[in-house]
Design a protein around this motif. Structure first.
Motif, PDB file in Angstrom:
ATOM      1  N   GLY A  21       0.826  -1.216   0.000  1.00 27.00           N
ATOM      2  CA  GLY A  21       0.000   0.000   0.000  1.00 27.00           C
ATOM      3  C   GLY A  21       0.858   1.264   0.000  1.00 27.00           C
ATOM      4  N   ILE A  22       1.858   1.311   0.892  1.00 26.94           N
ATOM      5  CA  ILE A  22       2.691   2.524   0.979  1.00 26.94           C
ATOM      6  C   ILE A  22       3.525   2.678  -0.290  1.00 26.94           C
ATOM      7  CG2 ILE A  22       4.625   3.596   2.244  1.00 26.94           C
ATOM      8  CD1 ILE A  22       3.268   2.391   4.812  1.00 26.94           C
ATOM      9  N   MET A  23       4.090   1.566  -0.784  1.00 27.14           N
ATOM     10  CA  MET A  23       4.870   1.654  -2.033  1.00 27.14           C
ATOM     11  C   MET A  23       3.985   2.109  -3.193  1.00 27.14           C
ATOM     12  SD  MET A  23       7.486  -1.593  -2.033  1.00 27.14           S
ATOM     13  CE  MET A  23       8.494  -1.180  -3.458  1.00 27.14           C
ATOM     14  N   MET A  24       2.752   1.609  -3.251  1.00 25.93           N
ATOM     15  CA  MET A  24       1.831   1.987  -4.342  1.00 25.93           C
ATOM     16  C   MET A  24       1.540   3.487  -4.295  1.00 25.93           C
ATOM     17  SD  MET A  24       0.910  -0.335  -6.467  1.00 25.93           S
ATOM     18  CE  MET A  24      -0.595   0.223  -7.225  1.00 25.93           C
ATOM     19  N   ILE A  25       1.241   4.004  -3.108  1.00 25.45           N
ATOM     20  CA  ILE A  25       0.898   5.433  -3.008  1.00 25.45           C
ATOM     21  C   ILE A  25       2.091   6.271  -3.476  1.00 25.45           C
ATOM     22  CG2 ILE A  25       0.385   7.303  -1.372  1.00 25.45           C
ATOM     23  CD1 ILE A  25      -1.391   5.248   0.129  1.00 25.45           C
ATOM     24  N   MET A  26       3.308   5.865  -3.066  1.00 25.62           N
ATOM     25  CA  MET A  26       4.492   6.632  -3.480  1.00 25.62           C
ATOM     26  C   MET A  26       4.723   6.528  -4.985  1.00 25.62           C
ATOM     27  SD  MET A  26       6.722   5.874  -0.126  1.00 25.62           S
ATOM     28  CE  MET A  26       8.167   6.710  -0.457  1.00 25.62           C
ATOM     29  N   LEU A  27       4.597   5.322  -5.542  1.00 26.75           N
ATOM     30  CA  LEU A  27       4.819   5.144  -6.988  1.00 26.75           C
ATOM     31  C   LEU A  27       3.780   5.899  -7.819  1.00 26.75           C
ATOM     32  CD1 LEU A  27       5.813   1.394  -6.916  1.00 26.75           C
ATOM     33  CD2 LEU A  27       7.144   3.166  -8.057  1.00 26.75           C
TER      34      LEU A  27
END
Ligand code: HEM
Ligand code: HEM
Length: 186
Positions: A21-27
């Motif tokens: 989730g956190i990686m997706m939001i950043m990407l």
């Protein structure tokens, strides 16, 4: 291995939800920003983390197939169940489509893919002008680019719906949906 129950989520579900989730939001944020501003310095970072996310994504999809979806904390209305399931599928499928389409767009476009110095697909420079690249397959790269942009927009809308839904459970319904995803026993 801890399974998900109505009162507590297992560590697999918790760790994979928050890492992905956190990686997706950043990407998603970096993707839109760099595309809008043509901030080329961000491209290698976006591509490297975009490739690396595929590992937790695969584990997550395998975990969902093996263990099923977590049971809801309480009985929901049918319409709510359908909407939340639709958004969960959209988000999960988006986490698979985005890295694959991004990889295909860069690799087939001749731009190459590198993960922090490890060259996965070499850049294909134009012999006449080495600053430019020659696509390996322009048609596939074009379709992958369209898909990457379309999936990116859909997932951004999905994440917004997801967050609004979570806040509705927490603030209006005052149920344990958010607290359980933060690791609490509800
Ligand atoms: C989960 C992983 C990924 C997410 C969430 C993501 C998200 C995005 C988003 C939202 C955009 C902006 C699209 C637009 O507004 O039209 C973008 C652009 C881009 N992405 Fe990704 N991406 C991911 C993985 C990758 C990978 C693995 C690569 C390549 C190896 C990649 C390469 C690119 C490139 C080159 C652009 C810019 C395209 C341009 O300037 O025309 N992405 N990405
Ligand atoms: C703003 C940050 C986020 C918060 C506060 C949040 C919160 C939650 C909560 C509370 C649940 C449990 C729902 C239930 O019990 O039915 C959940 C499930 C889920 N979330 Fe998120 N989420 C966030 C970001 C994301 C992102 C960015 C993604 C993926 C792109 C995502 C994908 C999912 C999926 C697929 C589920 C279903 C259960 C699972 O597979 O683990 N979430 N989320």
């Amino acid at each position: 291995m801890q399974l998900d129950t109505q009162s507590k989520l297992g560590s697999n579900t918790l760790a994979l939800h928050w890492i992905v989730g956190i990686m997706m939001i950043m990407l998603l944020a970096v993707g839109v920003f760099m595309e809008e501003t043509k901030a080329y310095a961000l491209y290698p970072w976006h591509k490297a983390f975009g490739v690396l996310i595929i590992f937790p994504v695969i584990l997550r999809v395998v975990w969902r197939i093996k263990s099923g979806w977590p049971p809801p904390v309480r009985e929901y209305k049918k319409s709510e169940k359908i909407l939340s399931k639709f958004v969960h599928y959209l988000l999960l499928i988006g986490t698979v489509i985005l890295p694959i389409s991004g990889f295909m767009m860069s690799a087939m476009g001749g731009h190459g893919v590198e993960v922090f110095g490890l060259e996965l697909v070499p850049r294909n420079p134009d012999p006449a002008n080495p600053m430019e690249v020659v696509p390996l397959n322009g048609a596939v790269a074009g379709i992958a680019h369209e898909l990457h942009a379309l999936a990116g927009t859909s997932i951004i809308i999905g994440v917004i719906l997801h967050t609004v839904g979570v806040l509705k459970h927490h603030i209006l319904d005052k149920d344990g949906t958010l607290l359980r995803m933060l690791g609490a026993k509800v």
